[in-house]
Structures are given as structure tokens and as C-alpha cells.
Design an enzyme around this catalytic site. Structure first.
Site, PDB file in Angstrom:
ATOM      1  N   CYS A 340       0.792  -1.230   0.000  1.00  0.00           N
ATOM      2  CA  CYS A 340       0.000   0.000   0.000  1.00  0.00           C
ATOM      3  C   CYS A 340       0.828   1.287   0.000  1.00  0.00           C
ATOM      4  O   CYS A 340       0.509   2.213  -0.771  1.00  0.00           O
ATOM      5  CB  CYS A 340      -1.033  -0.008   1.126  1.00  0.00           C
ATOM      6  SG  CYS A 340      -0.548  -0.813   2.642  1.00  0.00           S
ATOM      7  N   ARG A 369       7.855 -10.438   5.711  1.00  0.00           N
ATOM      8  CA  ARG A 369       7.485 -10.089   7.083  1.00  0.00           C
ATOM      9  C   ARG A 369       8.296 -10.950   8.043  1.00  0.00           C
ATOM     10  O   ARG A 369       8.410 -12.162   7.846  1.00  0.00           O
ATOM     11  CB  ARG A 369       5.978 -10.271   7.311  1.00  0.00           C
ATOM     12  CG  ARG A 369       5.157  -9.300   6.480  1.00  0.00           C
ATOM     13  CD  ARG A 369       3.669  -9.395   6.703  1.00  0.00           C
ATOM     14  NE  ARG A 369       2.964  -8.494   5.795  1.00  0.00           N
ATOM     15  CZ  ARG A 369       1.641  -8.438   5.673  1.00  0.00           C
ATOM     16  NH1 ARG A 369       0.874  -9.230   6.402  1.00  0.00           N
ATOM     17  NH2 ARG A 369       1.089  -7.589   4.822  1.00  0.00           N
ATOM     18  N   GLN A 387       1.010 -11.364  -2.824  1.00  0.00           N
ATOM     19  CA  GLN A 387      -0.441 -11.250  -2.698  1.00  0.00           C
ATOM     20  C   GLN A 387      -1.060 -10.879  -4.047  1.00  0.00           C
ATOM     21  O   GLN A 387      -0.391 -10.300  -4.909  1.00  0.00           O
ATOM     22  CB  GLN A 387      -0.814 -10.169  -1.679  1.00  0.00           C
ATOM     23  CG  GLN A 387      -0.455 -10.496  -0.255  1.00  0.00           C
ATOM     24  CD  GLN A 387      -0.861  -9.388   0.701  1.00  0.00           C
ATOM     25  OE1 GLN A 387      -0.694  -8.215   0.409  1.00  0.00           O
ATOM     26  NE2 GLN A 387      -1.394  -9.752   1.850  1.00  0.00           N
ATOM     27  N   ASP A 389      -2.691  -8.437  -4.613  1.00  0.00           N
ATOM     28  CA  ASP A 389      -2.965  -7.202  -3.882  1.00  0.00           C
ATOM     29  C   ASP A 389      -3.466  -6.114  -4.831  1.00  0.00           C
ATOM     30  O   ASP A 389      -3.023  -6.031  -5.977  1.00  0.00           O
ATOM     31  CB  ASP A 389      -1.664  -6.746  -3.223  1.00  0.00           C
ATOM     32  CG  ASP A 389      -1.896  -5.900  -1.990  1.00  0.00           C
ATOM     33  OD1 ASP A 389      -3.062  -5.728  -1.618  1.00  0.00           O
ATOM     34  OD2 ASP A 389      -0.906  -5.418  -1.426  1.00  0.00           O
ATOM     35  N   HIS A 391      -5.184  -1.801  -4.785  1.00  0.00           N
ATOM     36  CA  HIS A 391      -5.687  -0.608  -4.095  1.00  0.00           C
ATOM     37  C   HIS A 391      -6.494   0.211  -5.077  1.00  0.00           C
ATOM     38  O   HIS A 391      -6.014   0.537  -6.163  1.00  0.00           O
ATOM     39  CB  HIS A 391      -4.525   0.196  -3.505  1.00  0.00           C
ATOM     40  CG  HIS A 391      -3.804  -0.547  -2.436  1.00  0.00           C
ATOM     41  ND1 HIS A 391      -2.744  -1.387  -2.702  1.00  0.00           N
ATOM     42  CD2 HIS A 391      -4.017  -0.629  -1.091  1.00  0.00           C
ATOM     43  CE1 HIS A 391      -2.329  -1.944  -1.585  1.00  0.00           C
ATOM     44  NE2 HIS A 391      -3.081  -1.496  -0.589  1.00  0.00           N
ATOM     45  N   LYS A 470     -14.054  -2.730   7.576  1.00  0.00           N
ATOM     46  CA  LYS A 470     -13.605  -3.701   6.583  1.00  0.00           C
ATOM     47  C   LYS A 470     -14.595  -4.848   6.466  1.00  0.00           C
ATOM     48  O   LYS A 470     -15.440  -5.073   7.343  1.00  0.00           O
ATOM     49  CB  LYS A 470     -12.229  -4.252   6.958  1.00  0.00           C
ATOM     50  CG  LYS A 470     -12.186  -4.984   8.297  1.00  0.00           C
ATOM     51  CD  LYS A 470     -10.812  -5.558   8.584  1.00  0.00           C
ATOM     52  CE  LYS A 470     -10.789  -6.301   9.920  1.00  0.00           C
ATOM     53  NZ  LYS A 470      -9.537  -7.051  10.134  1.00  0.00           N
ATOM     54  N   HIS A 516      -8.321  -0.974   0.218  1.00  0.00           N
ATOM     55  CA  HIS A 516      -7.368  -2.080   0.166  1.00  0.00           C
ATOM     56  C   HIS A 516      -8.175  -3.350  -0.102  1.00  0.00           C
ATOM     57  O   HIS A 516      -9.203  -3.577   0.541  1.00  0.00           O
ATOM     58  CB  HIS A 516      -6.657  -2.270   1.510  1.00  0.00           C
ATOM     59  CG  HIS A 516      -5.948  -1.062   2.026  1.00  0.00           C
ATOM     60  ND1 HIS A 516      -4.580  -0.975   2.086  1.00  0.00           N
ATOM     61  CD2 HIS A 516      -6.422   0.103   2.532  1.00  0.00           C
ATOM     62  CE1 HIS A 516      -4.233   0.191   2.611  1.00  0.00           C
ATOM     63  NE2 HIS A 516      -5.336   0.873   2.893  1.00  0.00           N
TER      64      HIS A 516
END
Length: 654
Positions: A340, A369, A387, A389, A391, A470, A516
Site C-alpha cells: 500500500c 514479514r 499477494q 494485492d 488498491h 472492513k 485495500h
């Protein structure tokens, strides 16, 4: 105060003397409720039945039908486990023993690892203590007295817990279970009234652990168990666990040659050729879904200067979970743990107009991580992952329509995998950024989107992220387990921190809202889930090897090579078994590899231009022309396997 006013769930009230334990409230309502009572909710807080009512309060009695009951029940069973262990193994140090989604565990410092015979003895002792119906007695001790007690008993870990969890408190909560050897544990509770309430439990396994999950700390032995309210529920769970062992993605992944791990790269998978094929199939599938839906793919750096993470807020709140890098010029850097912040920079590279929105950025680059070594577990808990992922940068007025758009994407994707799921709307937590009005508007937008998409959902009060509400999606696999996968999160904070704006229709600057979202979550974890869901027997469109050509003997090899070439030419993932082995052996090997189709070729097939088709579940399907098989396979791939057998049956038969 002469009386305390108690408000019950039905709106009625009762007046009782100050100090009345909540157990007496249950008894006053009905003897039957008092017998079933396990604990109580007093002004929203879970407490023991001995809790004294000293001021006006709302009270709800907790029975096994209450949503809080199973967690309470399992926590008390973990406490019973600790009592049994200390009874059988004097001198053992107790760590922590929480309830979990599947049961409970307790960590111990022991002179030697537990063996299966120990578990049997411990479980027998637990049943003995349960049959005695011993009270869980809560006692409040002066803090320093409690620390001295546990220090004198050789339990420094308990002293450490008291220091961490009760700072500034004059008293601490300890629980006892009194038989011939009184068990005392520092615990905030609450617990069920007595051990006799615990009837259906089972110890499952042991493992190595470390204090607080950190390999630098004290090594420990962790005992896992589970508990239910009835033997029927326990038996069903144990049956499910046996099936889960057969489907364990770590074993199946190794057997199918999908991935491996090495001690020199802890928490990072080595994707082998077939695993890489599966990984890329999923990655390209997601691109095929997203690009027509208006997404663009970007790639941002893997390493950023700490200034980025300071701007995003991760440096102060998430730094301990990031891998830090020192450059040659003493520049402080960190491997990215999420995409992000980089996407905020991408948005900020150009002047944006309201006409450009929504802008949907998708990325699949690796993330890192710094997970503790003690919690790493196959593909489901790793240090390196990617991911699906994205946005989405939207105007406030576009939130509901964009979320509805995302919900339909989730419906499509999970439908292609045959995965059922449920949705939770997590609302404003106690600690949050922004204004109540902004949160109310955001939550209303999510509800409107859910209703427009005809998506059932439940409310998860107070569990939103600190920056916005969320939606969380729990996927149900083939043997009834749930996995949290997709998430859709509204964020008003990152755009503000990065100073992002767009030019509105009024020619003024406005701040976008960021959504997200991930559908798979991490590829690694999602693949682990899929392996276990299908038991490795992937539908044709996902299978790393879709068809295996099997010549009966060497004289059929030339024709088998022609068939193999035809399959490859149309994009089917086919292999050819050229080994000088009996055909029965080759078929069995292909079945063990869970290959969807086996194409046997011999004299007749070579003469007629056909293949004899076998499936991993249905056996011999007869002979068809190569062209006919190709048409059938391509149609099945295009249908995303919706016409294949139920995954439980496919996995059991494969």
C-alpha cells in the site's frame, strides 16, 4: 446503596443486595438456568458466576448455547490440563494456556519432551479431576505477594506475566483447583464454575515451542488439545482432523513435487517446476479476472527508505515485523511488508482528475514479514510471499458502487474454485482515527454495497482496522474448516498521510478514499488451502499436469510422442511417460500424482488414431479420437472445472 438494580436481556429488572454473586441471579430466574450457567456477561464483560454485583448493571447468563461459551469452556480445559501436568510432573513450569479456534494449548518447561504415553496419563488425570467436580476458585492476591509466591515456586515465567499484564494494579487474579494437591495459576479468567462441567475433551499432540514464540527465549513443550460440549461434537471434530492429516498441504505438496523448504531460507518456499506452474496459473488467472475489470498492474520496489515507512506510520507501529537493511551509506532501509505505501507513491506521480477515478492498481511482487521462527508453518505462515494485492482510489461517492464491484469479483473468483464463503462487516473499534461521521458514512456505504450485491453478512462489532471498517471473507473448505482469505478495507488515513489529492468537478482539490483489497490473500497461503481443499486432486484447469500419455510398450512410443505433441500444441499441460515399465505401474504412478487424465496408447489406438482415456476417479472411460479428447479437455478448462466431481470424493478416490 441499599439495593443493586440488575437489568436482564428481556428488559426486565431485579433488585438485589450489593455484593450478590451473579450465580444468585441465575438461580432466581430458574433452577434450570442456574444448573446450565457457565459464566455471565456483566456490562459487556465476561465474568465468573462468583462475580459480586456492587452497582447497577446489565447481566446476561452464559450457557453452552451462548456465543462466548466454547472459548470459555476451552480456556478452562487448558487450565485443567495444567493442573494435571503439574500433578504428574512436579517441578514443571507453566507458561500460557489460551483457547484457540480449534481447541486450546498450554506451554510447559519440562526436563524432557512429552511422549505419547505421557499424553495418555495426563488425559486420564484430567478426567479424574473432572469427575471430582472441583471448583475453579478465583482469588485476588496482592501483586507483590503473587510475584513472591510464583518466584518461590520456581516459576519465573509467571512472574514475568504478572509484571507485563498487571502493571499498576494492586491485586492480581489467581485461580485454584483444590484436590489433594492444590493447583494455583496466575490467570485473568474467567472459568467455568467447576471441573465437572468439562466432559468432552481430547489431547491431540505435542510440539516444540519457545516462550512468546521467539527462538531466543526459553524452549518449551506445547500440548495441544480440543474440547466440545458433547462427545458427538468431539468425535466429528476428530474425524475431520484425521481427514485433515491426509490432506496436509506440507505432505501432499511434497508428494506431488510442488514445493520444498530449506533451513537456509526459513519461511520461504522453493517452488519446484509443477508448483511454479500452479503458482503462475493462479497469478495469470487473477490477471485475466482483473484486467477486464479496469485494473492495471504495477511493480514497485522491494526495498524502501525508512522515510516511506515513517510517512505511512509503519515505522512506529510495524517495524519489529519488518526486515531492516543497512545500506553502504548507512541509509536505513526496509524490505516491504505490504504494497500500500508504494501504491500511494504511484498515485502521487501525476495530477489526477475525478474523471480518472476509480484508479485500480494491482501488484504481485514479493513481500517479506519477519515472523518468529516458532510460528512458521508450511505455506500458511511464511516470511516471503506475494499477494493478489490491489488498491482502488475512489471518490467518496463511489465507495458503495466500487465495493459492490469488488463483491461481485469475489463471488466470481470463489465460484471458479467451488469455494463457499461467509462475510463479516467489522465496524469502528474503540481506538480509531478520523471522525465518527466519517466512520458512520463508511460503514453505511459497505452495508449498501452488501445489500446491492445480495450478499448475506454478519456484523463483527468493533473489529475494524484503526483506519477504517472492513469486510472479511471466511472460506469453507471441503471438510468443513474455515479460512480467512479475502478482505476489503476502507482507508481514509493513508491518502491523508501521503497528501494525495485529485481535482474534482469544481476544480478544487479533494482527497481520495483508498480501498485495500485482496481476494486470494497471499498466493502461498491460498495454494496451501487449495491443496487441502482438493486433497491435491486439482480440477483440470488448475492441475500442473493435466494429462499423462502412457505408451503400453516401446513400439507404441512414436505414436505416444505424436499424441503428446498434439496436446502441447493446443496449450494443454501434458507429460509423456517413456519409462520401460508395465502399463499398470505407470497408471498407478499417475494416479498417485493425482493427474486428471491418463491417455493409454497401444496397437489399437495407434492404428485408429485414438487414445484410451482413464480418469483418476472414474477409471477407464473408453477410446476417443485425439481431437475429441482435446475438445473435451479444453471445454472443461474453460468451465473452470464446474463439471468435475465433488472435491471430497475426488480427493478420496484419487
Amino acid at each position: 446503596m441499599s439495593q443493586v438494580n440488575v437489568t436482564l436481556p428481556d428488559g426486565s429488572s431485579r433488585a438485589v443486595p450489593p455484593g450478590t454473586p451473579v450465580r444468585d441471579i441465575a438461580e432466581a430466574i430458574s433452577p434450570r438456568l442456574a444448573k446450565a450457567a457457565l459464566a455471565a456477561i456483566v456490562d459487556g464483560r465476561l465474568v465468573d458466576l462468583t462475580f459480586p454485583l456492587r452497582s447497577d448493571a446489565s447481566v446476561r447468563i452464559v450457557t453452552q448455547d451462548s456465543p462466548e461459551a466454547l472459548h470459555l469452556y476451552r480456556h478452562s480445559t487448558a487450565h485443567l490440563l495444567a493442573a494435571a501436568v503439574t500433578n504428574l510432573f512436579p517441578g514443571v513450569q507453566c507458561g500460557i494456556g489460551p483457547a484457540t479456534d480449534d481447541g486450546f494449548f498450554y506451554d510447559f518447561v519440562v526436563p524432557r519432551p512429552f511422549v505419547p504415553e505421557d499424553l495418555e496419563a495426563i488425559e486420564n488425570k484430567m478426567r479424574e479431576l473432572a469427575n471430582q467436580d472441583l471448583a475453579y476458585e478465583r482469588q485476588l492476591w496482592p501483586r507483590e505477594e503473587a510475584k513472591a509466591f510464583f518466584a518461590g515456586r520456581g516459576e519465573p515465567l509467571k512472574v514475568q506475566l504478572i509484571d507485563e499484564k498487571t502493571e499498576g494494579q494492586p491485586e492480581v487474579s489467581c485461580y485454584t483447583i483444590k484436590d489433594k494437591d492444590t493447583f494455583v495459576d496466575f490467570c485473568v479468567g474467567p472459568h467455568v464454575p467447576s471441573t465437572g462441567k468439562l466432559k468432552a475433551f481430547k489431547l491431540l499432540t505435542t510440539s516444540n515451542a519457545y516462550w512468546k514464540g521467539d527462538a531466543r527465549n526459553q524452549p518449551m513443550q506445547r500440548v495441544y488439545g480440543t474440547a466440545f460440549f458433547s462427545e458427538k461434537e468431539l468425535k466429528a471434530y476428530l474425524t475431520q482432523q484425521e481427514e485433515a492429516k491426509k490432506r496436509d498441504h506440507r505432505k501432499v505438496g511434497k508428494d506431488l513435487g510442488l514445493f520444498t523448504f530449506h533451513q537456509w531460507a526459513p519461511g520461504a518456499a522453493f517452488w519446484l517446476d509443477k508448483g511454479t506452474t500452479l503458482y503462475n496459473t493462479l497469478a495469470n488467472y487473477m490477471r485475466d479476472v482483473l484486467f477486464p475489470a479496469g485494473y492495471v498492474e504495477v511493480k514497485t520496489p522491494i526495498i524502501f527508505n525508512k522515510a516511506l515507512w515513517e510517512t505511512s506510520g509503519h515505522w512506529s507501529h510495524y517495524r519489529e515485523n519488518m526486515f531492516l537493511v543497512n545500506a553502504s551509506e548507512d541509509e536505513e532501509l526496509a524490505l516491504k511488508a505490504m504494497n500500500c505505501p508504494g501504491h500511494m507513491l504511484v498515485f502521487g506521480t501525476a495530477v489526477r482528475s475525478y474523471k480518472d477515478l476509480p484508479i485500480r492498481l494491482h501488484e504481485q511482487t514479493p513481500l517479506h514479514r519477519n515472523e518468529a521462527s516458532g510460528v512458521l508453518s508450511g505455506l500458511t505462515r511464511v516470511r516471503q510471499f506475494s499477494q493478489d494485492d490491489a488498491h482502488c482510489f475512489v471518490m467518496e461517492s463511489q465507495i458503495a458502487s466500487e465495493v459492490e464491484h469488488l463483491l461481485r469479483l469475489v463471488q466470481r473468483v470463489y465460484g471458479d474454485f467451488g469455494l463457499e464463503y461467509s462475510v463479516k462487516l467489522s465496524t469502528r473499534p474503540e481506538k480509531y482515527l478520523g471522525t465518527v461521521d466519517t466512520w458512520d458514512h463508511a460503514e453505511a456505504s459497505l452495508k449498501a454495497a452488501l445489500e446491492a450485491a445480495h450478499q448475506p453478512y454478519t456484523i463483527n462489532e468493533g473489529d475494524g482496522a484503526f483506519y477504517g471498517p472492513k469486510l472479511d471473507f471466511d472460506v469453507l473448505d471441503a471438510i468443513g474448516r474455515t479460512w480467512q482469505c479475502a478482505t476489503i478495507q476502507l482507508d481514509y488515513q493513508l491518502p491523508a498521510r501521503f497528501g494525495l489529492t485529485y481535482v474534482g468537478a469544481d476544480n478544487a482539490e479533494h482527497m481520495p478514499v483508498v480501498i485495500h483489497r485482496a481476494i486470494f490473500g497471499s498466493f502461498e497461503r491460498f495454494i496451501g488451502i487449495l491443496i487441502e481443499h482438493y486433497a491435491g486432486a486439482f480440477p483440470l484447469w488448475l492441475a500442473p499436469v493435466q494429462a499423462m500419455v502412457l505408451p503400453i510398450s516401446d513400439r507404441h512410443l512414436e505414436y505416444a510422442q505424436q499424441v503428446h505433441a498434439q496436446l502441447k500444441a493446443v496449450g494443454l499441460r501434458a507429460d509423456l511417460d517413456e519409462r520401460q515399465e508395465k502399463i499398470g505401474y505407470k497408471i498407478r504412478e499417475a494416479q498417485l500424482q493425482k493427474i486428471p487424465y491418463m491417455l493409454v496408447v497401444g496397437d489399437r489406438e495407434a492404428a485408429e488414431g485414438t487414445v484410451s482415456v482413464r480418469t483418476r476417479t472414474g477409471g477407464d472411460q473408453g477410446a476417443v479420437t485425439v481431437a475429441a479428447f482435446i475438445d473435451r479437455a479444453r471445454a472443461e478448462v474453460a468451465s473452470r472445472g464446474r463439471n468435475v466431481a465433488d472435491p471430497v470424493q475426488a480427493g478420496a478416490s484419487a
